[in-house]
Design a protein around this motif. Structure first.
Motif, PDB file in Angstrom:
ATOM      1  N   TYR A 224      30.623  23.969 -12.694  1.00 44.20           N
ATOM      2  CA  TYR A 224      30.174  24.507 -11.415  1.00 44.20           C
ATOM      3  C   TYR A 224      30.170  23.386 -10.380  1.00 44.20           C
ATOM      4  CZ  TYR A 224      27.009  26.403  -7.919  1.00 44.20           C
ATOM      5  OH  TYR A 224      26.441  26.821  -6.747  1.00 44.20           O
ATOM      6  N   LEU A 225      30.862  23.606  -9.263  1.00 48.78           N
ATOM      7  CA  LEU A 225      30.963  22.593  -8.213  1.00 48.78           C
ATOM      8  C   LEU A 225      30.119  22.911  -6.987  1.00 48.78           C
ATOM      9  CD1 LEU A 225      34.801  21.847  -8.311  1.00 48.78           C
ATOM     10  CD2 LEU A 225      32.950  20.617  -9.480  1.00 48.78           C
ATOM     11  N   GLY A 226      29.786  24.169  -6.777  1.00 48.54           N
ATOM     12  CA  GLY A 226      28.975  24.513  -5.613  1.00 48.54           C
ATOM     13  C   GLY A 226      29.191  25.937  -5.158  1.00 48.54           C
ATOM     14  N   THR A 227      28.517  26.265  -4.074  1.00 50.63           N
ATOM     15  CA  THR A 227      28.600  27.595  -3.477  1.00 50.63           C
ATOM     16  C   THR A 227      28.876  27.445  -1.987  1.00 50.63           C
ATOM     17  OG1 THR A 227      27.017  28.446  -5.081  1.00 50.63           O
ATOM     18  CG2 THR A 227      27.334  29.751  -3.105  1.00 50.63           C
ATOM     19  N   MET A 228      29.697  28.360  -1.459  1.00 52.05           N
ATOM     20  CA  MET A 228      30.053  28.334  -0.036  1.00 52.05           C
ATOM     21  C   MET A 228      29.913  29.739   0.536  1.00 52.05           C
ATOM     22  SD  MET A 228      33.739  26.329  -0.331  1.00 52.05           S
ATOM     23  CE  MET A 228      34.629  27.622  -1.195  1.00 52.05           C
ATOM     24  N   TRP A 229      29.542  29.832   1.800  1.00 54.51           N
ATOM     25  CA  TRP A 229      29.669  31.088   2.535  1.00 54.51           C
ATOM     26  C   TRP A 229      31.088  31.113   3.074  1.00 54.51           C
ATOM     27  CZ3 TRP A 229      26.137  34.687   1.989  1.00 54.51           C
ATOM     28  CH2 TRP A 229      24.838  34.327   1.686  1.00 54.51           C
ATOM     29  N   ILE A 230      31.802  32.189   2.883  1.00 50.58           N
ATOM     30  CA  ILE A 230      33.218  32.225   3.264  1.00 50.58           C
ATOM     31  C   ILE A 230      33.419  32.179   4.781  1.00 50.58           C
ATOM     32  CG2 ILE A 230      35.294  33.652   3.238  1.00 50.58           C
ATOM     33  CD1 ILE A 230      34.705  34.315   0.393  1.00 50.58           C
ATOM     34  N   ALA A 231      32.770  33.061   5.522  1.00 48.46           N
ATOM     35  CA  ALA A 231      32.954  33.099   6.984  1.00 48.46           C
ATOM     36  C   ALA A 231      31.689  33.662   7.608  1.00 48.46           C
ATOM     37  CB  ALA A 231      34.171  33.949   7.350  1.00 48.46           C
ATOM     38  N   TYR A 232      30.596  32.905   7.538  1.00 45.38           N
ATOM     39  CA  TYR A 232      29.300  33.467   7.907  1.00 45.38           C
ATOM     40  C   TYR A 232      29.109  33.757   9.390  1.00 45.38           C
ATOM     41  CZ  TYR A 232      27.777  28.510   8.329  1.00 45.38           C
ATOM     42  OH  TYR A 232      27.653  27.194   8.630  1.00 45.38           O
ATOM     43  N   GLY A 233      30.118  33.541  10.185  1.00 45.54           N
ATOM     44  CA  GLY A 233      30.062  33.959  11.579  1.00 45.54           C
ATOM     45  C   GLY A 233      30.137  35.478  11.715  1.00 45.54           C
ATOM     46  N   PHE A 234      30.749  36.146  10.741  1.00 41.33           N
ATOM     47  CA  PHE A 234      30.860  37.608  10.794  1.00 41.33           C
ATOM     48  C   PHE A 234      30.754  38.277   9.421  1.00 41.33           C
ATOM     49  CE2 PHE A 234      35.155  36.177  10.049  1.00 41.33           C
ATOM     50  CZ  PHE A 234      35.644  37.099   9.133  1.00 41.33           C
ATOM     51  N   ALA A 235      30.767  37.488   8.360  1.00 43.02           N
ATOM     52  CA  ALA A 235      30.756  38.078   7.015  1.00 43.02           C
ATOM     53  C   ALA A 235      29.621  37.504   6.184  1.00 43.02           C
ATOM     54  CB  ALA A 235      32.085  37.815   6.310  1.00 43.02           C
ATOM     55  N   LYS A 236      29.071  38.342   5.333  1.00 45.13           N
ATOM     56  CA  LYS A 236      28.042  37.906   4.392  1.00 45.13           C
ATOM     57  C   LYS A 236      28.653  37.997   2.994  1.00 45.13           C
ATOM     58  CE  LYS A 236      23.397  38.790   2.730  1.00 45.13           C
ATOM     59  NZ  LYS A 236      22.299  39.762   2.691  1.00 45.13           N
ATOM     60  N   GLN A 237      29.295  36.891   2.594  1.00 47.07           N
ATOM     61  CA  GLN A 237      29.892  36.806   1.271  1.00 47.07           C
ATOM     62  C   GLN A 237      29.834  35.366   0.789  1.00 47.07           C
ATOM     63  OE1 GLN A 237      34.141  37.507   0.684  1.00 47.07           O
ATOM     64  NE2 GLN A 237      33.695  38.477  -1.274  1.00 47.07           N
ATOM     65  N   LYS A 238      29.279  35.209  -0.380  1.00 48.55           N
ATOM     66  CA  LYS A 238      29.118  33.899  -1.002  1.00 48.55           C
ATOM     67  C   LYS A 238      30.230  33.704  -2.027  1.00 48.55           C
ATOM     68  CE  LYS A 238      24.834  33.133  -1.832  1.00 48.55           C
ATOM     69  NZ  LYS A 238      23.507  33.141  -2.462  1.00 48.55           N
ATOM     70  N   GLN A 239      30.757  32.484  -2.092  1.00 50.15           N
ATOM     71  CA  GLN A 239      31.797  32.166  -3.061  1.00 50.15           C
ATOM     72  C   GLN A 239      31.343  31.002  -3.927  1.00 50.15           C
ATOM     73  OE1 GLN A 239      35.742  30.681  -1.727  1.00 50.15           O
ATOM     74  NE2 GLN A 239      36.520  32.410  -2.914  1.00 50.15           N
TER      75      GLN A 239
END
Length: 183
Positions: free
Chosen positions: A103-118
């Motif tokens: 596991y390297l980490g977690t990112m929000w993909i495009a939190y300016g308009f989307a709520k999705q964690k990667q």
């Protein structure tokens, strides 16, 4: 909180995402509208075998191009174990299973308009077992490159996928800290 949600309504839904429109009030009292795309968590996997990295080439409808990227995706299932998801995406898209998932980490993909964690994973100890693509993934092509070739593709714009670029950045930071003993 600098933005207050006054009301929220779903304006669209399909099997992969929903879109909502929120009536908001900013901290300065100015009202507004905010559109939000909601999607379940997803994973991106860096399949690394020595000096070779494995990539997926696929057609991306939104930009009408075939693109190279790291294996990634989601299962449209809430509360799934991130490593299970990453292992599943790796198997579906590349045909590989991994002895080790880091596991390297977690990112929000495009939190300016989307709520999705990667969730980002490094996959090593790869064994090819055959692909198991979703029906939408019928045109996937497995590619491989040396790390140097891959990094050149990032620099010259051959690969423009932000999830791939960001995941590689996390990997490079993780690798550097492994080598220097920093945590």
């Amino acid at each position: 909180m600098s933005i207050k949600t006054l009301s929220s309504r779903e304006v669209y839904r399909n099997n992969w995402l929903s879109v909502r429109e929120d009536q908001i009030e900013r901290s300065n009292g100015v009202p507004g509208i905010y559109g939000v795309v909601d999607k379940d968590d997803c994973a991106v996997v860096i399949p690394l075998d020595g000096d070779r990295i494995y990539l997926i080439e696929q057609f991306r409808y939104t930009i009408q191009q075939r693109c190279l990227e790291l294996p990634q995706g989601g299962w449209e299932t809430a509360d799934i174990d991130p490593e299970q998801l990453a292992r599943g995406e790796l198997r579906e898209e590349t045909g590989f299973s991994a002895e080790k998932m880091i596991y390297l980490g977690t990112m929000w993909i495009a939190y300016g308009f989307a709520k999705q964690k990667q969730h980002v994973y490094l996959a090593t100890g790869l064994t090819h077992e055959g692909v198991d693509p979703d029906p939408e993934e019928h045109d996937l092509i497995l590619r491989s490159a040396t790390v140097a070739e891959f990094e050149q593709m990032l620099l010259d714009g051959t690969i423009q996928d932000t999830c791939t670029i960001a995941a590689w950045g996390l990997y490079r930071l993780w690798k550097e800290r492994q080598q220097t003993g920093a945590v």
